[in-house]
Design an enzyme around this catalytic site. Structure first.
Site, PDB file in Angstrom:
ATOM      1  N   SER A  37       0.815  -1.177   0.044  1.00 13.27           N
ATOM      2  CA  SER A  37       0.038   0.013  -0.032  1.00 13.27           C
ATOM      3  C   SER A  37       0.865   1.239   0.098  1.00 13.27           C
ATOM      4  CB  SER A  37      -0.907  -0.106   1.295  1.00 13.27           C
ATOM      5  OG  SER A  37      -0.073  -0.350   2.586  1.00 13.27           O
ATOM      6  N   GLU A 174      -9.239  -9.791   4.077  1.00 11.85           N
ATOM      7  CA  GLU A 174      -9.785  -8.482   3.768  1.00 11.85           C
ATOM      8  C   GLU A 174     -11.047  -8.313   2.892  1.00 11.85           C
ATOM      9  OE1 GLU A 174      -8.225  -4.548   1.208  1.00 11.85           O
ATOM     10  OE2 GLU A 174      -6.791  -6.184   1.425  1.00 11.85           O
TER      11      GLU A 174
END
Length: 273
Positions: A37, A174
């Site tokens: 990320s 997730e």
């Protein structure tokens, strides 16, 4: 970490630099993820696909220098393991050796279980990642909740079992429905780390810029903002700009003095230029 399963929930946050990792360590955060990320939040990419192994190593080194107590996990970026088992082991080894982290993380379930097994056999602990896997967002049709249909839920259960059998000691879940994530948690011996997967997991992870409110833009539904640093930073930057323009910064307290005698000597005619 595995002794925490079913006993004491695990806290995990992302970090990408020395100071942030040091502060998380001071706060007692259990695990730190150097996530790919960083492509979005540190490098300004639209997604994580452009992140390289070198990027992960660069940021991973800084985090590992700052984290003295936390367990540091580093993401394997896109195409560092997908092509072959050999690539997976080689790149996992590079990341581990060059950063001094404690584990690597890779996305995918059944289809990448052989990579996980080979990496674990090479002596490198692995965190798996199933559900919404950002590196595969194109194949998934975007950033969507996974496991809502019977077929998807069954696939996630198979994925969890496959990565556990391959040797992953932890599994990131997730964007998975909370009830399904809790079911997976009860059916696996691995730690489950949720992000948008409810509080029935063994632990939680968030991107630290999201939870600190670094931006006033879009954040996922599962993010809780524990601070509003965007407003604090914006206000400070604006005040600084204004004080520079008005010459009210620096004040006397931020400047250094020189004696009048030295100044007088500087302005003697023979020293003038």
């Amino acid at each position: 970490m595995l002794d925490r399963k079913g006993q004491h929930p695990v806290s995990m946050l992302t970090a990408y630099d020395y100071h942030t990792a040091q502060t998380m360590d001071e706060a007692g955060i259990d695990m730190i993820l150097v996530g790919d990320s960083l492509g979005n939040v540190m490098l300004g990419y639209e997604n994580t696909l452009a992140v390289t192994v070198e990027d992960m190593i660069h940021h991973g080194k800084a985090v590992c220098r700052g984290a003295k107590e936390a367990f540091v996990v580093i993401d394997m970026p896109f195409m560092s393991y997908q092509a072959s088992v050999e690539d997976a082991v080689r790149n996992a080894g590079r990341i581990m050796k060059e950063t001094n982290c404690q584990a690597v993380k890779l996305e995918g379930g059944v289809e990448y279980a052989d990579r996980i097994k080979a990496i674990v056999q090479a002596g490198i602990p692995v965190v798996a990642h199933i559900g919404l896997t950002p590196q595969s967002f194109n194949a998934l049709g975007g950033y969507k909740v996974q496991g809502k249909s019977l077929e998807q839920a069954q696939k996630l259960l198979k994925d969890a079992k496959a990565v556990e059998e391959a040797g992953a000691f932890a599994i990131t879940l997730e964007c998975v429905p909370a009830a399904l994530a809790k079911l997976i948690t009860t059916q696996t011996k691995a730690l489950t780390i949720g992000i948008g997967a409810g509080n029935g997991c063994d632990g939680q992870v968030l991107v630290y810029q999201d939870m600190l409110g670094y931006t006033d833009g879009f954040v996922p539904k599962f993010v809780k903002k524990y601070a509003d640093l965007h407003s604090v930073m914006l206000g400070a930057f604006k005040q600084y700009k204004q004080e520079c323009e008005l010459r009210t910064f620096p004040e006397a307290g931020q400047t250094y003095a020189i004696s009048e005698e030295v100044l007088e000597e500087l302005f003697q005619p023979e020293l003038a230029y």
